[in-house]
Scaffold this active site. Structure first.
Site, short mmCIF file in Angstrom:
data_model
loop_
_atom_site.label_atom_id
_atom_site.label_comp_id
_atom_site.label_asym_id
_atom_site.label_seq_id
_atom_site.Cartn_x
_atom_site.Cartn_y
_atom_site.Cartn_z
N CYS A 36 -25.94 8.03 9.56
CA CYS A 36 -25.64 7.18 8.33
C CYS A 36 -25.85 5.20 8.69
O CYS A 36 -26.24 4.87 9.73
CB CYS A 36 -24.35 6.66 8.50
SG CYS A 36 -23.70 9.02 7.40
N ARG B 81 -33.22 5.76 9.83
CA ARG B 81 -32.39 6.37 10.69
C ARG B 81 -31.89 7.66 10.10
O ARG B 81 -31.57 8.72 10.80
CB ARG B 81 -30.45 5.46 10.34
CG ARG B 81 -30.52 4.23 11.26
CD ARG B 81 -29.73 3.26 10.83
NE ARG B 81 -28.12 4.42 11.41
CZ ARG B 81 -27.87 4.37 12.65
NH1 ARG B 81 -28.51 2.92 13.50
NH2 ARG B 81 -26.27 4.42 13.12
N TRP C 38 -26.42 10.12 5.73
CA TRP C 38 -26.97 11.40 6.51
C TRP C 38 -26.03 12.01 6.52
O TRP C 38 -24.54 12.75 7.21
CB TRP C 38 -27.56 11.42 7.57
CG TRP C 38 -27.95 12.64 8.07
CD1 TRP C 38 -28.84 12.86 8.14
CD2 TRP C 38 -27.54 13.30 9.27
NE1 TRP C 38 -29.78 14.05 8.98
CE2 TRP C 38 -28.70 14.23 8.88
CE3 TRP C 38 -26.57 14.00 9.54
CZ2 TRP C 38 -28.85 15.72 10.33
CZ3 TRP C 38 -26.48 14.98 10.37
CH2 TRP C 38 -27.44 16.01 10.59
N ASN D 258 -19.43 5.49 8.66
CA ASN D 258 -20.88 6.50 9.93
C ASN D 258 -19.73 6.98 10.92
O ASN D 258 -18.98 6.24 11.49
CB ASN D 258 -21.65 5.60 10.43
CG ASN D 258 -23.07 5.69 11.45
OD1 ASN D 258 -22.92 7.59 11.15
ND2 ASN D 258 -23.14 5.60 11.92
N GLY D 259 -19.62 8.13 10.93
CA GLY D 259 -19.10 9.35 11.92
C GLY D 259 -18.48 10.37 11.65
O GLY D 259 -18.91 10.91 10.20
N GLU E 11 -42.54 19.39 25.19
CA GLU E 11 -42.47 17.56 23.92
C GLU E 11 -43.59 17.96 23.51
O GLU E 11 -43.04 17.87 21.56
CB GLU E 11 -42.95 16.70 24.79
CG GLU E 11 -43.49 15.18 24.05
CD GLU E 11 -41.64 14.77 23.36
OE1 GLU E 11 -41.24 15.26 23.19
OE2 GLU E 11 -42.05 13.97 22.39
N LYS F 273 -42.91 17.93 19.26
CA LYS F 273 -43.22 16.69 18.45
C LYS F 273 -44.24 17.64 16.59
O LYS F 273 -44.15 17.47 15.60
CB LYS F 273 -44.96 16.27 18.68
CG LYS F 273 -44.41 15.16 19.78
CD LYS F 273 -43.76 13.61 18.79
CE LYS F 273 -42.30 13.49 19.12
NZ LYS F 273 -41.63 13.33 19.64
N GLU G 229 -41.31 19.28 14.80
CA GLU G 229 -40.13 18.04 13.86
C GLU G 229 -41.47 17.97 12.93
O GLU G 229 -40.51 16.83 11.58
CB GLU G 229 -39.57 17.12 14.47
CG GLU G 229 -40.45 16.03 15.52
CD GLU G 229 -39.22 15.62 16.13
OE1 GLU G 229 -38.50 15.09 16.25
OE2 GLU G 229 -39.98 14.39 17.25
N HIS H 62 -44.07 36.39 32.26
CA HIS H 62 -42.85 37.31 32.48
C HIS H 62 -42.12 37.76 30.72
O HIS H 62 -40.61 38.46 30.48
CB HIS H 62 -42.19 36.23 33.08
CG HIS H 62 -42.14 36.61 34.29
ND1 HIS H 62 -42.03 37.39 35.41
CD2 HIS H 62 -43.01 35.29 35.26
CE1 HIS H 62 -42.35 37.05 36.17
NE2 HIS H 62 -42.91 35.62 36.35
N LYS I 13 -32.99 9.52 12.82
CA LYS I 13 -33.08 8.66 14.05
C LYS I 13 -32.47 8.89 14.71
O LYS I 13 -31.84 8.83 16.26
CB LYS I 13 -33.87 8.03 13.52
CG LYS I 13 -34.54 6.44 14.82
CD LYS I 13 -35.82 7.19 15.45
CE LYS I 13 -36.06 6.49 16.43
NZ LYS I 13 -37.50 7.47 17.34
O1 M6R Z 1 -32.35 7.92 20.49
P1 M6R Z 1 -32.07 9.28 22.08
O2 M6R Z 1 -33.64 8.95 23.04
O3 M6R Z 1 -31.03 9.23 22.58
O4 M6R Z 1 -32.81 10.48 20.72
C1 M6R Z 1 -32.77 11.76 21.53
C2 M6R Z 1 -33.26 12.48 20.55
O5 M6R Z 1 -32.14 12.88 19.60
C3 M6R Z 1 -34.55 11.86 20.23
O6 M6R Z 1 -35.33 12.39 21.10
C4 M6R Z 1 -35.71 13.66 18.60
O7 M6R Z 1 -35.31 14.27 20.00
C5 M6R Z 1 -35.89 13.14 18.95
N1 M6R Z 1 -36.47 13.44 17.11
C6 M6R Z 1 -37.66 13.62 18.86
O8 M6R Z 1 -38.68 13.59 18.86
#
Ligand code: M6R
Length: 617
Positions: free
Chosen positions: A2, A28, A77, A103-104, A486, A490, A493, A509, A612
């Site tokens: 949010c 966000r 959100w 928010n929360g 990573e 990527k 997502e 394994h 985000k």
């Molecule tokens: O703001 P932060 O670095 O704490 O966020 C952590 C993860 O939520 C963030 O890295 C998330 O995995 C990304 N969407 C990856 O691209």
């Protein structure tokens, strides 16, 4: 998650400020939006819609909200209740005279709602937020003042919340409260702002104040008052926002992600700037610990989530090799709830781009309560995690807007490497010649990332060929392993393709059973010069999967001839010492995911279901 914006000013621009702020908070992640404004006639108007901001803008065209000087805006959100018009914020109470955004998560909303229902109050949504709104309305009727009503409401709430509210009987006043969720004040001239982060008001002011835990803020056009939850005044500290408004614009790029990927050389250079002097790492932020305290550390626990956790995994190799301290890397949400052993010589290092990730925040608080010293690596000034830590090393990547983290990742590794070299010096585990060599390598990285970015066209072509892929695997060894993870994250997502990262040595394994003819596999290959013992092992792994029909795409150092016969596609990266290769090898993987998602017509900045800033546990 949010996004929140609040405004009080002397001119009738509340709608414009709120909509602009919500646009800047879009990154966000959200699924509905709304605003409430006290108009010129002193009447509270609220408009909200499920869907993107464009839906709210259309609704505002159909039903314009009269100009006003006081307002609040929200992007939601969904947590409690689906993304519908009814569940969108603001929620109204006190016969439509009071509006509240949140928010929360209010964990005890069930019993509170039961109490209010028993008193005859009714609800229009399924949200926990409306319970807080109705409670606030009831308290306002009792005490006749928003600030005082807030104090009695927050005393009854459990969980995490930033709440903002206004009441039409108190025009020119917005009141906010925060516990475990972010809220920042923007200080203007004859106007003041509130936002989930500085992006909400950066267009109007760069003077900001972060609100601490369990505090209530009241803004009017000419005043800002901060108290604790009991009404006692609180001293606040103003800071200048280092980002400017243009830094959070696309600046001509097709997406924020494309822009941010291209900004990686600067993200690393800015993070290093001023922190290496004559080959010696200088981190004034750690001065208060003193070298002796750092030398006494016996164990480091890195806590983070997602991409930030992979930065931590990369750094583990460097910290253990250079500073000879054992490092555990833990996902914040797993660490927090398993009674971890924390001793007084354990140092906790959290990594978070946003500085607001609730899982990481809770883990930091837990670690500190257990007696650990906590350092944070963070990209966002005024964020909560740095405030809850003993010290912060800021990355200077600039605002990262795209949901997929890219430039923050390389900046996090750069900051962690600075920390590792600093630790190695104070612990005497590296000599000055080695320190010089490593700092020089680090300083050469921005240019090498820029060279790696030149592979963009080749990666785009590869991505275009692979749009029909149903699953993609990623392999790496040593520091290449977290890079494989990573790369897979990527792709998942952004392109919604099933992707898995594996340690290449683990393949035999189990995971090798996944290999069938045509299966695409990316392999991060270590340097044949720097990793003479590992390189042949990875080449053997490549042969094993090739023998089973895999289509192999390798990320290899320029001039690595040994992999060529076994690769269907080679993407070259510049020469670098082994521990520095992740900063380069990740770039083609980011580009690949972005290009493949783009070729599939997907939104690379705001992938589905994601936020985000993940501000709920
Ligand atoms: O703001 P932060 O670095 O704490 O966020 C952590 C993860 O939520 C963030 O890295 C998330 O995995 C990304 N969407 C990856 O691209």
């Amino acid at each position: 998650m949010c996004g929140i914006v609040g405004y009080v000013g002397g001119t009738n621009k509340a709608v414009e400020v709120l909509m602009g702020g919500l646009r800047r908070l879009e990154y966000r992640g959200y699924d509905s939006a709304g605003i409430a404004v006290i108009d010129e006639e002193g009447v509270l108007n609220s408009v909200k819609r499920a869907g993107k901001l464009a839906m709210l803008s259309d609704e505002l065209k159909r039903h314009p909200v009269n100009a006003g000087r006081t307002g609040i805006g929200h992007t939601r959100w969904a947590t409690h209740g689906g993304p519908t018009d009814e569940n969108a914020h603001p929620h109204l109470a006190d016969n439509g005279k009071l509006a509240l955004i949140h928010n929360g998560i209010i964990e005890n909303f069930g019993p509170l709602k039961a109490e209010l229902l028993a008193e005859g109050y009714t609800f229009e949504s399924e949200t926990d937020t409306e319970v807080a709104a109705v409670l606030l309305g009831r308290e306002y009727q009792r005490v006749g003042d928003l600030g005082e009503a807030f104090r009695s409401v927050v005393a009854r709430l459990d969980g995490a919340f930033t709440l903002l509210a206004l009441h039409q009987d108190q025009p020119g006043v917005v009141v906010g409260a925060r516990r475990n969720s972010p809220l920042v004040i923007g200080l203007g001239d004859g106007e003041n702002f509130l936002g989930s982060d500085v992006a909400a008001f950066i267009e109007y002011t760069r003077r900001a104040v972060a609100i601490g835990q369990d505090q209530i803020v009241t803004i009017t056009p000419d005043s800002v008052t901060v108290t604790d939850f009991f009404g006692a005044p609180v001293e606040v500290e103003e800071f200048d926002v280092a980002w400017d408004a243009s830094a959070s614009d696309k600046g001509g790029w097709s997406s924020f992600m494309a822009k941010e990927v291209s900004e990686q050389p600067d993200a690393v250079a800015n993070t290093l700037r001023g922190r290496i002097v004559d080959g010696v790492v200088v981190i004034p932020e750690l001065a208060e610990f003193g070298d002796e305290a750092l030398a006494r550390i016996r164990r480091i626990v890195i806590i983070a989530c997602g991409t930030a956790a992979y930065a931590g995994q990369v750094a583990k190799y460097a910290i253990e090799k250079w500073a000879k301290v054992p490092v555990d890397v833990e996902l914040s949400h797993e660490f927090r709830y398993r009674d971890p052993v924390i001793e007084n010589d354990t140092l906790v290092v959290s990594i978070s781009q946003s500085g607001e990730t609730m899982d990481t925040l809770m883990a930091v608080k837990y670690a500190r309560e257990a007696g650990a010293v906590a350092i944070s690596i963070c990209n966002t000034q005024g964020a909560t995690i740095p405030r809850e830590s003993n010290a912060v090393i800021y990355t200077h990547a600039g605002p990262e807007v795209a949901v997929a983290s890219t430039k923050a990742f390389v900046a996090q590794i750069a900051a962690l490497y600075l920390f590792a070299l600093h630790l190695a010096r104070v612990r005497g585990t590296l000599g000055s010649a080695e320190l010089l060599e490593h700092t020089a390598e680090l300083q050469a990285i921005p240019e090498k990332i820029a060279t790696t970015l030149l592979q963009g066209d080749a990666v785009r072509q590869l991505a275009t060929w692979m749009t029909d892929s149903r699953a993609v695997l990623f392999l790496g060894r040593h520091v290449g392993f977290p890079i494989a993870l990573e790369g897979a994250l990527k792709l998942k997502e952004l392109a919604y393709i099933h992707a898995e990262g594996f340690a290449a040595g683990e393949l035999k394994h189990g995971p090798i059973a996944l290999i069938e003819p045509g299966q695409p596999v990316f392999v991060v290959v270590p340097s044949p010069r720097g990793s003479a013992h590992l390189h042949p092992k990875v080449v053997s792994n490549i042969q094993e999967i090739r023998a089973r029909g895999a289509r192999v795409i390798v990320i290899a150092e320029q001039g690595d001839a040994a992999v060529l016969p076994f690769a269907d596609t080679v993407i070259h990266i510049p020469l670098a010492a082994p521990l520095f290769e992740p900063l380069l090898a990740v770039v083609p993987l980011q580009l690949f995911a972005m290009e493949l998602a783009t070729a599939k017509g997907l939104d690379v900045d705001q992938p589905r279901n994601l936020a985000k800033s993940v501000t709920v546990e």
